[in-house]
Motif scaffolding. Structure first.
Motif, PDB file in Angstrom:
ATOM      1  N   HIS A 170      33.678  42.938  40.015  1.00 54.11           N
ATOM      2  CA  HIS A 170      34.463  41.702  39.880  1.00 54.11           C
ATOM      3  C   HIS A 170      35.042  41.319  41.239  1.00 54.11           C
ATOM      4  CE1 HIS A 170      34.415  43.567  35.867  1.00 54.11           C
ATOM      5  NE2 HIS A 170      34.436  42.343  35.399  1.00 54.11           N
ATOM      6  N   ALA A 171      34.169  41.216  42.207  1.00 56.57           N
ATOM      7  CA  ALA A 171      34.612  40.941  43.573  1.00 56.57           C
ATOM      8  C   ALA A 171      35.287  39.583  43.709  1.00 56.57           C
ATOM      9  CB  ALA A 171      33.413  41.022  44.525  1.00 56.57           C
ATOM     10  N   ASP A 172      34.987  38.669  42.793  1.00 59.59           N
ATOM     11  CA  ASP A 172      35.573  37.333  42.875  1.00 59.59           C
ATOM     12  C   ASP A 172      37.017  37.309  42.382  1.00 59.59           C
ATOM     13  OD1 ASP A 172      34.613  37.971  40.328  1.00 59.59           O
ATOM     14  OD2 ASP A 172      34.516  35.866  39.737  1.00 59.59           O
ATOM     15  N   ASP A 173      37.407  38.287  41.586  1.00 54.02           N
ATOM     16  CA  ASP A 173      38.776  38.342  41.057  1.00 54.02           C
ATOM     17  C   ASP A 173      39.157  39.806  40.801  1.00 54.02           C
ATOM     18  OD1 ASP A 173      41.225  37.425  40.207  1.00 54.02           O
ATOM     19  OD2 ASP A 173      40.559  36.883  38.188  1.00 54.02           O
ATOM     20  N   PRO A 174      39.344  40.575  41.878  1.00 55.21           N
ATOM     21  CA  PRO A 174      39.580  42.015  41.740  1.00 55.21           C
ATOM     22  C   PRO A 174      40.981  42.344  41.233  1.00 55.21           C
ATOM     23  CG  PRO A 174      39.806  41.370  44.025  1.00 55.21           C
ATOM     24  CD  PRO A 174      39.319  40.153  43.289  1.00 55.21           C
ATOM     25  N   LEU A 175      41.117  43.541  40.682  1.00 51.79           N
ATOM     26  CA  LEU A 175      42.429  44.036  40.285  1.00 51.79           C
ATOM     27  C   LEU A 175      43.167  44.506  41.529  1.00 51.79           C
ATOM     28  CD1 LEU A 175      41.700  46.197  37.096  1.00 51.79           C
ATOM     29  CD2 LEU A 175      43.137  44.148  37.210  1.00 51.79           C
TER      30      LEU A 175
END
Length: 261
Positions: free
Chosen positions: A85-90
């Motif tokens: 989820h590189a576009d919206d990482p934790l």
């Protein structure tokens, strides 16, 4: 904001709203909470761009106690998730603290490294599912322990059953399935602070709030929750004013320790 001041606010409020609605404005939601007499909220990192929203909230309402939740304090899992989820990482614990988080919440335990870095500096509320997890996380520095998922673990009956095993010393924060119907049982079992999401609000009412961006109605719904918690805690602890008592006074009266040294 100091660790003790943040914990005092959580105890005064008696309720932690889980902000998990991307369709609601985070600042206007916080203002609705304030109107209801609640001065904190946890921003779950399951929403889009949590760091941006948390930073905005802290900038526009600097005295509001904003926590960060759904944190994964385990590098191995965090790396795997963020790679997918590189576009919206934790974010990491450090990133949410840098963005202004004044307390940290997780659905799972915090790591030893997390405690070493933040214990005694920022309130930590780890997710726990067993008496062993509760005691071990508290021993490492947790200030309160989140019981999650509370409904699936057994609800108020679970809290009542596990409390003697922890010698009624650690303050538990049941989260997941809390509602007006079971709040009395939770407080009766010794709970001082409850966690809850927008699912506490009747579905049709919540739909109206979201669709019409009706923050006045949201404040009204939250006021009902706050009034219920205040009334029930006053009945259980008639000599204790949660609104004005210090952390130490609440600890002495309730027997709960909040790891404030």
């Amino acid at each position: 904001m100091t660790l003790q001041a943040t914990i005092a606010t959580l105890l005064k409020d008696g309720f932690i709203l889980v902000f998990n609605q991307d369709k609601l404005d985070i600042v206007k939601t916080a203002e609705a909470l304030i109107a209801a007499g609640i001065y904190n909220m946890e921003v779950t990192c399951r929403i889009k761009k949590p760091l941006e929203k948390l930073s905005r909230l802290r900038k526009e309402l600097p005295d509001f106690v904003a926590g960060a939740a759904s944190l994964i304090d385990w590098p191995g899992m965090l790396d795997v998730y963020n790679a997918a989820h590189a576009d919206d990482p934790l974010p990491t614990l450090q990133q949410v603290v840098d963005a202004g988080a004044t307390y940290l919440v997780s659905a799972v335990n915090f790591s030893d490294a997390g405690f070493a870095q933040f214990s005694g500096k920022v309130p930590m509320i780890p997710g726990c599912g067993t008496a062993t997890e509760i005691v071990s996380q508290y021993a490492k520095g947790a200030n309160l322990c989140k019981v999650f998922p509370a409904k699936e673990l057994g609800g108020p009956a679970y809290v009542k059953a596990v409390d003697p095993a922890i010698h009624k010393t650690i303050s538990l924060v049941p989260t997941g399935g809390t509602n007006a119907g079971n709040i009395p049982d939770y407080i009766g079992a010794g709970v001082l602070v409850l966690g809850g999401s927008f699912s506490m609000i009747e579905k049709a009412t919540l739909a109206k709030i979201v669709e019409e961006q009706d923050y006045k109605l949201l404040a009204q719904e939250l006021t009902v929750v706050k009034a219920l918690i205040d009334r029930l805690r006053k009945e259980k602890y008639p000599g204790l004013d949660f609104g004005g008592a210090s952390v130490e006074q609440i600890s002495r009266t309730t027997g709960r320790d909040f790891n404030v040294r």
